[in-house]
Structures are given as structure tokens and as C-alpha cells.
Enzyme design. Structure first.
Site, mmCIF file in Angstrom:
data_model
loop_
_atom_site.group_PDB
_atom_site.id
_atom_site.type_symbol
_atom_site.label_atom_id
_atom_site.label_comp_id
_atom_site.label_asym_id
_atom_site.label_seq_id
_atom_site.Cartn_x
_atom_site.Cartn_y
_atom_site.Cartn_z
ATOM 1 N N THR A 11 0.814 -1.226 0.000
ATOM 2 C CA THR A 11 0.000 0.000 0.000
ATOM 3 C C THR A 11 0.841 1.266 0.000
ATOM 4 O O THR A 11 0.472 2.261 -0.626
ATOM 5 C CB THR A 11 -0.918 0.005 1.260
ATOM 6 O OG1 THR A 11 -1.754 -1.136 1.180
ATOM 7 C CG2 THR A 11 -1.763 1.241 1.338
ATOM 8 N N ASP A 54 1.543 -6.448 -4.657
ATOM 9 C CA ASP A 54 0.742 -6.481 -3.437
ATOM 10 C C ASP A 54 1.286 -7.701 -2.670
ATOM 11 O O ASP A 54 1.526 -8.752 -3.275
ATOM 12 C CB ASP A 54 -0.737 -6.702 -3.788
ATOM 13 C CG ASP A 54 -1.644 -6.655 -2.565
ATOM 14 O OD1 ASP A 54 -2.515 -5.785 -2.518
ATOM 15 O OD2 ASP A 54 -1.486 -7.524 -1.670
ATOM 16 N N SER A 55 1.462 -7.580 -1.376
ATOM 17 C CA SER A 55 2.172 -8.657 -0.662
ATOM 18 C C SER A 55 1.387 -9.957 -0.602
ATOM 19 O O SER A 55 1.922 -10.985 -0.187
ATOM 20 C CB SER A 55 2.580 -8.207 0.737
ATOM 21 O OG SER A 55 1.486 -8.207 1.595
ATOM 22 N N SER A 56 0.125 -9.951 -1.020
ATOM 23 C CA SER A 56 -0.603 -11.223 -1.089
ATOM 24 C C SER A 56 -0.007 -12.122 -2.174
ATOM 25 O O SER A 56 -0.268 -13.323 -2.198
ATOM 26 C CB SER A 56 -2.092 -10.980 -1.364
ATOM 27 O OG SER A 56 -2.630 -10.274 -0.275
ATOM 28 N N ASP A 87 0.014 -7.086 4.538
ATOM 29 C CA ASP A 87 -0.775 -8.327 4.629
ATOM 30 C C ASP A 87 0.072 -9.554 4.954
ATOM 31 O O ASP A 87 -0.314 -10.389 5.771
ATOM 32 C CB ASP A 87 -1.549 -8.580 3.324
ATOM 33 C CG ASP A 87 -2.708 -7.608 3.145
ATOM 34 O OD1 ASP A 87 -3.016 -6.878 4.098
ATOM 35 O OD2 ASP A 87 -3.294 -7.595 2.048
ATOM 36 N N GLN A 272 -4.544 -21.692 18.791
ATOM 37 C CA GLN A 272 -5.360 -20.701 18.088
ATOM 38 C C GLN A 272 -5.384 -19.382 18.863
ATOM 39 O O GLN A 272 -5.740 -18.342 18.319
ATOM 40 C CB GLN A 272 -6.796 -21.232 17.911
ATOM 41 C CG GLN A 272 -6.861 -22.358 16.903
ATOM 42 C CD GLN A 272 -8.237 -22.995 16.783
ATOM 43 O OE1 GLN A 272 -9.242 -22.400 17.153
ATOM 44 N NE2 GLN A 272 -8.282 -24.203 16.265
ATOM 45 N N CYS A 273 -5.002 -19.426 20.146
ATOM 46 C CA CYS A 273 -4.927 -18.194 20.941
ATOM 47 C C CYS A 273 -3.686 -17.415 20.525
ATOM 48 O O CYS A 273 -2.626 -17.983 20.321
ATOM 49 C CB CYS A 273 -4.819 -18.501 22.427
ATOM 50 S SG CYS A 273 -6.281 -19.268 23.102
HETATM 51 N N1 ASP Z 1 -2.728 -5.416 0.349
HETATM 52 C C1 ASP Z 1 -1.614 -4.623 0.807
HETATM 53 C C2 ASP Z 1 -0.371 -5.495 0.763
HETATM 54 O O1 ASP Z 1 -0.158 -6.282 1.630
HETATM 55 C C3 ASP Z 1 -1.870 -4.118 2.189
HETATM 56 C C4 ASP Z 1 -0.769 -3.238 2.754
HETATM 57 O O2 ASP Z 1 0.244 -2.972 2.173
HETATM 58 O O3 ASP Z 1 -0.957 -2.745 3.872
HETATM 59 O O4 ASP Z 1 0.379 -5.393 -0.167
#
Ligand code: ASP
Length: 338
Positions: A11, A54-56, A87, A272-273
């Protein structure tokens, strides 16, 4: 002072396209929105990834490439700042902490929740503070000698952090390990919590094996679902359990786990905690796990557990060796409590 910036995307450097969707943009955007960069008396070198992502879309090839870039420039630079989407930042920070052993220089991941071109952006503060930390020295040595995440004025150990909020500037937390530094009027370091690698040798590892699966338990999960995950083409499975590492005591469930372990799969128990640790044997509902050879992930984050297994599997062909090391604290990622 010489700082190396690796720009992967996220972002921080995004712009909105015609339909209003945020898409990655090149480093020029960051530079143009950050005139203060040229006021710093640092020598900055920028390496932009191609493409900017985008880091996804992050993946193990890019992790290895990042580690190699750091290795190739390690001697020449005082510190490194990695601009990265939030992300998957905790995964990247975790795997780099494993790939880069014995660091004596700071590797600071940062990014932002709003693009740098937006009026209320958090990008400027994050980036300037990350640069300051990446250059900070005490008696000629780097204060930070590990992989960290700097976000919203807090510095976290990378392999102890996770993204907990997608709506606030305070995007990260590390509840099982203290904050390493806080930026207010002064930058206050938590010297007791920071890693000291002065006596270690820097080694860059470059193998990652992604044959890792995840089994997240819930009451009512079917035997078929569990079986399909245990039968998948993976060497290890991260099993996310309840509370302090508890599961159902149903025989069919323990039998399935035991048979997977006997076939050579490693099953790592994390909770999961988000706060607290696995304590095998504290309750009856975790006693059986210990006796069939389920491994203890203690207070590791999900991100650290997955990437630690990928790293260990990349380095070690022997499943028993992976099982041995995954329960040990190798980069400050877990606290053994037994
Ligand atoms: N979708 C964006 C990413 O991870 C979110 C971010 O940068 O905060 O690339």
C-alpha cells in the site's frame, strides 16, 4: 551512513486506478512524496523489485531473492529497510529471520495502511522511523541486530509479530514478546529484549521447502477433512489447537495423528490463541498428543511456525532433524516453558 532500501510494493507505494482499486506503483512515487529523504545525510540505495507486488502475491522465490540481495550488500551497508505490504509482512519477516542467521545489522520491514500520496498517510512516519532505526548505532555497533517490523511507532521482533488489524494504523502486535523500541519524542530502545549477535557469524541460507500443511481444528471437524490434510503431499503439518494446546481426546482423532506421525510426518502444535503458549500435558486433552509424538510449538506465531518449518525442511532432508530443531529457540521466535 549507508542504508539499502528494498522496495517490494504494498500500500505504501500504491495509487488508485480508474475503478478506485489500489494498485502498486514504482518507487518514484515514494520519493516524490517524501522530500525529506534528500535532507537525510544518509547514502540511500534503492532496489525495486520487478514487478512491484501487493504482498498477497509474496512467494518463496522472492524471499530467497531478498535474502540474497541482503547478503550481497551486507558488508557495504549499515542497515536495510524493506518496504513491503502489511498483509504478509509477518511471514516475510519471519522467514528472513530464519534465512539470515547471526545478523549484526538491522533489517527493518515497514509499509503503511494508507498510500504515501494520501493526506492522512502513515507512510512518512513509518518510513522515516524505519530509516532512523536502520542507522542507529551504539559504540560503533548496530543497536538492532535482527529482523524487525516497524509500524505505528513500534518496533517488533519480526518472527513474533502478526497483522492483527486491517483498519487501524496500529496494524501489528507481538503479544508474546516485548516491543523492541518505541518512537515518541525520543526513540526508546528496549535493550533487554533486543538480540545481541556480536559473537555470531553471519550466514545466509537459501533453501525453502514449502511442503507444509495446516490443520485448524474446530469442534465437529470431520475425520475425512483431517485425513485429507494429513494425507496431503507435505512433510509437516502445523496443527492449530485450542487454548494451551488442547484437542479432542476421541480415539479416532488420535489414531489418525499417530498413523501420520508413524508415516514420517511432523505435526507441530500451536495454539489458536494469540497470547500464551502450548503446554502439553497441562490438561488431559493434550496429554495424549505428547505420547504419540506431536511436537510442541510453544508460543510461536502461526507465521513463525509455517516459515520455520519451510526453512528447516529446506536445510534438512531428515524429518527427525526437522522435528528436533522446530522445538528449539533458534532465532528468538519461541520461549520454551518446560
Ligand atoms: N494489500 C496490501 C499489501 O499487503 C496491504 C498493505 O500494504 O498494507 O500489499
Amino acid at each position: 551512513m549507508k542504508i539499502f532500501i528494498i522496495y517490494t510494493g504494498g500500500t505504501i507505494g500504491m495509487v488508485q486506478d480508474e475503478s478506485g482499486t489500489f494498485v502498486p506503483f514504482d518507487f518514484e512515487l515514494i520519493k516524490n512524496n517524501l522530500p525529506d529523504l534528500s535532507r537525510l545525510d544518509y547514502q540511500l540505495t534503492v532496489h525495486s523489485f520487478n514487478p512491484i507486488i501487493d504482498s498477497s502475491n509474496m512467494n518463496p522465490e522472492i524471499w530467497i531473492e531478498m535474502a540474497q540481495i541482503i547478503k550481497n550488500n551486507y558488508d557495504e551497508y549499515d542497515g536495510f529497510v524493506i518496504l513491503h505490504g502489511s498483509d504478509t509482512m509477518a511471514f516475510s519477516a519471519s522467514i528472513l529471520s530464519f534465512l539470515l542467521e547471526g545478523l549484526q545489522k538491522p533489517i527493518i520491514f515497514s509499509g503503511s495502511q494508507l498510500p504515501i500520496g494520501e493526506i492522512r498517510t502513515d507512510a512518512r512516519e513509518n518510513m522515516m522511523t524505519a530509516l532512523e532505526i536502520a542507522s542507529a548505532k551504539h559504540n560503533g555497533k548496530s543497536i538492532v541486530q535482527e529482523v524487525c517490523i516497524l509500524f505505528d511507532n513500534k518496533l517488533f521482533r519480526g518472527n513474533r509479530s502478526f497483522k492483527y488489524n486491517s483498519a487501524k494504523f496500529e496494524a501489528f502486535r507481538s503479544p508474546n514478546y516485548p516491543v523492541l523500541a518505541e518512537a515518541g519524542i525520543h526513540l526508546k530502545y528496549n535493550f533487554d529484549a533486543l538480540m545481541n549477535n556480536s559473537d555470531k557469524e553471519f550466514i545466509c541460507h537459501n533453501h525453502v521447502d514449502n511442503h507444509v500443511g495446516v490443520l485448524k481444528l474446530f469442534p465437529g471437524i470431520s475425520a475425512n477433512t483431517i485425513k485429507s490434510i494429513l494425507d496431503a503431499d507435505v512433510r509437516s503439518i502445523v496443527m492449530e489447537t485450542f487454548g494451551s494446546g488442547n484437542t479432542t481426546t476421541d480415539k479416532w482423532f488420535l489414531d489418525l495423528l499417530e498413523s501420520a506421525i508413524k508415516q514420517g510426518k511432523n505435526i507441530l502444535n500451536i495454539s489458536q490463541c494469540k497470547v500464551g503458549s502450548v503446554e502439553l500435558g497441562r490438561y488431559e486433552t493434550s496429554q495424549g498428543l505428547k505420547s504419540i509424538g506431536v511436537l510442541n510449538g510453544y508460543d510461536m506465531t502461526f507465521e513463525a511456525a509455517v516459515t520455520k518449518l519451510m526453512y528447516l525442511q529446506g536445510e534438512l532432508a531428515d524429518q527427525a532433524a526437522v522435528a528436533y530443531w522446530v522445538e528449539k529457540d533458534i532465532r528468538g521466535e519461541l520461549t520454551v516453558n518446560d
